[in-house]
Write an enzyme that holds these catalytic residues in place. Structure first.
Site, PDB file in Angstrom:
ATOM      1  N   ARG A  25       0.854  -1.193   0.000  1.00  0.00           N
ATOM      2  CA  ARG A  25       0.000   0.000   0.000  1.00  0.00           C
ATOM      3  C   ARG A  25       0.891   1.245   0.000  1.00  0.00           C
ATOM      4  O   ARG A  25       1.980   1.244   0.573  1.00  0.00           O
ATOM      5  CB  ARG A  25      -0.908   0.001   1.235  1.00  0.00           C
ATOM      6  N   HIS A  26       0.421   2.292  -0.640  1.00  0.00           N
ATOM      7  CA  HIS A  26       1.173   3.550  -0.709  1.00  0.00           C
ATOM      8  C   HIS A  26       1.437   4.129   0.682  1.00  0.00           C
ATOM      9  O   HIS A  26       0.783   3.771   1.666  1.00  0.00           O
ATOM     10  CB  HIS A  26       0.413   4.577  -1.551  1.00  0.00           C
ATOM     11  N   GLY A  27       2.367   5.070   0.752  1.00  0.00           N
ATOM     12  CA  GLY A  27       2.663   5.759   2.004  1.00  0.00           C
ATOM     13  C   GLY A  27       1.542   6.703   2.420  1.00  0.00           C
ATOM     14  O   GLY A  27       0.637   7.023   1.637  1.00  0.00           O
ATOM     15  N   GLU A  28       1.620   7.149   3.658  1.00  0.00           N
ATOM     16  CA  GLU A  28       0.588   8.025   4.223  1.00  0.00           C
ATOM     17  C   GLU A  28       0.520   9.358   3.481  1.00  0.00           C
ATOM     18  O   GLU A  28       1.543   9.931   3.088  1.00  0.00           O
ATOM     19  CB  GLU A  28       0.894   8.278   5.696  1.00  0.00           C
ATOM     20  N   THR A  29      -0.700   9.850   3.276  1.00  0.00           N
ATOM     21  CA  THR A  29      -0.916  11.141   2.616  1.00  0.00           C
ATOM     22  C   THR A  29      -1.534  12.134   3.597  1.00  0.00           C
ATOM     23  O   THR A  29      -2.040  11.767   4.659  1.00  0.00           O
ATOM     24  CB  THR A  29      -1.876  10.998   1.416  1.00  0.00           C
ATOM     25  N   TRP A  83      -4.262  13.602   3.079  1.00  0.00           N
ATOM     26  CA  TRP A  83      -5.690  13.286   3.130  1.00  0.00           C
ATOM     27  C   TRP A  83      -5.977  12.085   4.022  1.00  0.00           C
ATOM     28  O   TRP A  83      -7.019  12.028   4.674  1.00  0.00           O
ATOM     29  CB  TRP A  83      -6.224  13.050   1.711  1.00  0.00           C
ATOM     30  N   ASN A  84      -5.079  11.087   4.048  1.00  0.00           N
ATOM     31  CA  ASN A  84      -5.235   9.994   5.012  1.00  0.00           C
ATOM     32  C   ASN A  84      -5.312  10.556   6.424  1.00  0.00           C
ATOM     33  O   ASN A  84      -6.193  10.201   7.217  1.00  0.00           O
ATOM     34  CB  ASN A  84      -4.043   9.025   4.962  1.00  0.00           C
ATOM     35  N   ARG A 135      -0.127   9.245  -5.174  1.00  0.00           N
ATOM     36  CA  ARG A 135       0.352   8.740  -3.881  1.00  0.00           C
ATOM     37  C   ARG A 135       1.033   7.383  -4.008  1.00  0.00           C
ATOM     38  O   ARG A 135       1.998   7.093  -3.308  1.00  0.00           O
ATOM     39  CB  ARG A 135      -0.793   8.690  -2.871  1.00  0.00           C
ATOM     40  N   GLU A 143      -7.186   2.859  -6.813  1.00  0.00           N
ATOM     41  CA  GLU A 143      -8.177   2.696  -5.751  1.00  0.00           C
ATOM     42  C   GLU A 143      -9.579   2.676  -6.364  1.00  0.00           C
ATOM     43  O   GLU A 143      -9.774   3.064  -7.534  1.00  0.00           O
ATOM     44  CB  GLU A 143      -8.031   3.858  -4.749  1.00  0.00           C
TER      45      GLU A 143
END
Length: 254
Positions: free
Chosen positions: A17-21, A23-24, A95, A120
């Site tokens: 899974r991608h790194g934290e954004t 928006w997360n 992302r 996504e």
């Protein structure tokens, strides 16, 4: 689980899974909208990169040291028969692609191959909103999003879970068909990972959160059989940590 003798008949796909954004962290629904990694997300991407690189180096050294006899080669194969990564694929959303580029640079991999099939779930009218705002401003879309109906398409061009499942499973199987007997990296999203898990275990949903940069390993055979080798590994994040209340990675991933 595949035996060492069967290794060449499988593609080993490390799905991350991608790194934290930002928006997360702000609990905003992303879907197909672009959001950038925040500083923690970049640190997570660097940490998982070095974890992948060092794992390969250790595997290579074990094979090199123990490879002086047929017997020890077999032992080494059982312990860690993992060739170098041959390619890296990513969702074309920013992302994921940013995370993939960090990994590719540190692991000295070829150019990242972008594939929209790894995106996504499209979340229609609730994209760009927090769930609280979505409930007020887009109640119909919000209701469908939280529904467990597999065929529920979200108003505003959104996808149903079944549509996401068909898209991402097909995409991963195409990648696997190109890399039988090889090892590749794939960068994607929480909602996609949950659908890949569901396919691999015949419809059972994954419990718990899929954290940012969690490492998940799938073995996909020439005949289309799937096995999960590793799920949800975040051992590389023990110093950086994870944001447990971030949006995404659970049943309402997006």
């Amino acid at each position: 689980m595949a035996s060492t003798a069967d290794r060449g008949r499988f593609a080993e796909i490390v799905v991350i899974r991608h790194g934290e954004t930002c928006w997360n962290a702000s609990r905003i629904v992303q879907g197909h909208l672009n959001s950038e990694l925040n500083e923690i997300g970049r640190q997570q991407a660097i940490a998982v990169s070095y974890n992948l690189f060092l794992h390969w180096v250790i595997s290579f050294l074990v094979l090199l040291i123990l490879g002086c006899s047929v017997y020890y080669c077999k032992v080494a194969g059982r312990l860690s028969k993992e060739p170098k990564f041959q390619a890296i694929y990513s969702s074309d959303l920013k992302r994921a692609a940013e995370t993939a580029n960090i990994i590719a640079k540190i692991c000295n991999l070829p150019e990242v191959i972008l594939d929209p099939g790894l995106r996504e779930r499209h979340l229609g009218d609730i994209q760009g909103l927090t769930l609280r705002d979505a409930a007020k401003l887009k109640p119909e879309a919000y209701k469908i999003f939280l529904s467990r109906k597999r065929d529920g398409e979200i108003p505003g061009g959104g996808e149903s879970p079944d549509q996401v499942n068909e898209r991402c499973v097909s995409c991963l199987e195409k990648i696997a068909s190109k890399h039988q007997g090889e090892r590749v990296i794939v960068l994607t999203h929480g909602g996609v990972l949950r659908e890949l898990h569901k396919h691999a275990v015949s419809g059972r949903s994954s419990d718990g959160m899929i954290h940012n940069t969690a490492v998940n390993v799938f073995l996909i055979s020439e005949s289309g059989n799937w096995t999960i080798k590793t799920w949800g590994d975040i051992s590389h994040l023990h110093e950086i940590g994870v944001l447990n209340n971030a949006f995404g990675g659970d049943r309402t991933s997006g």
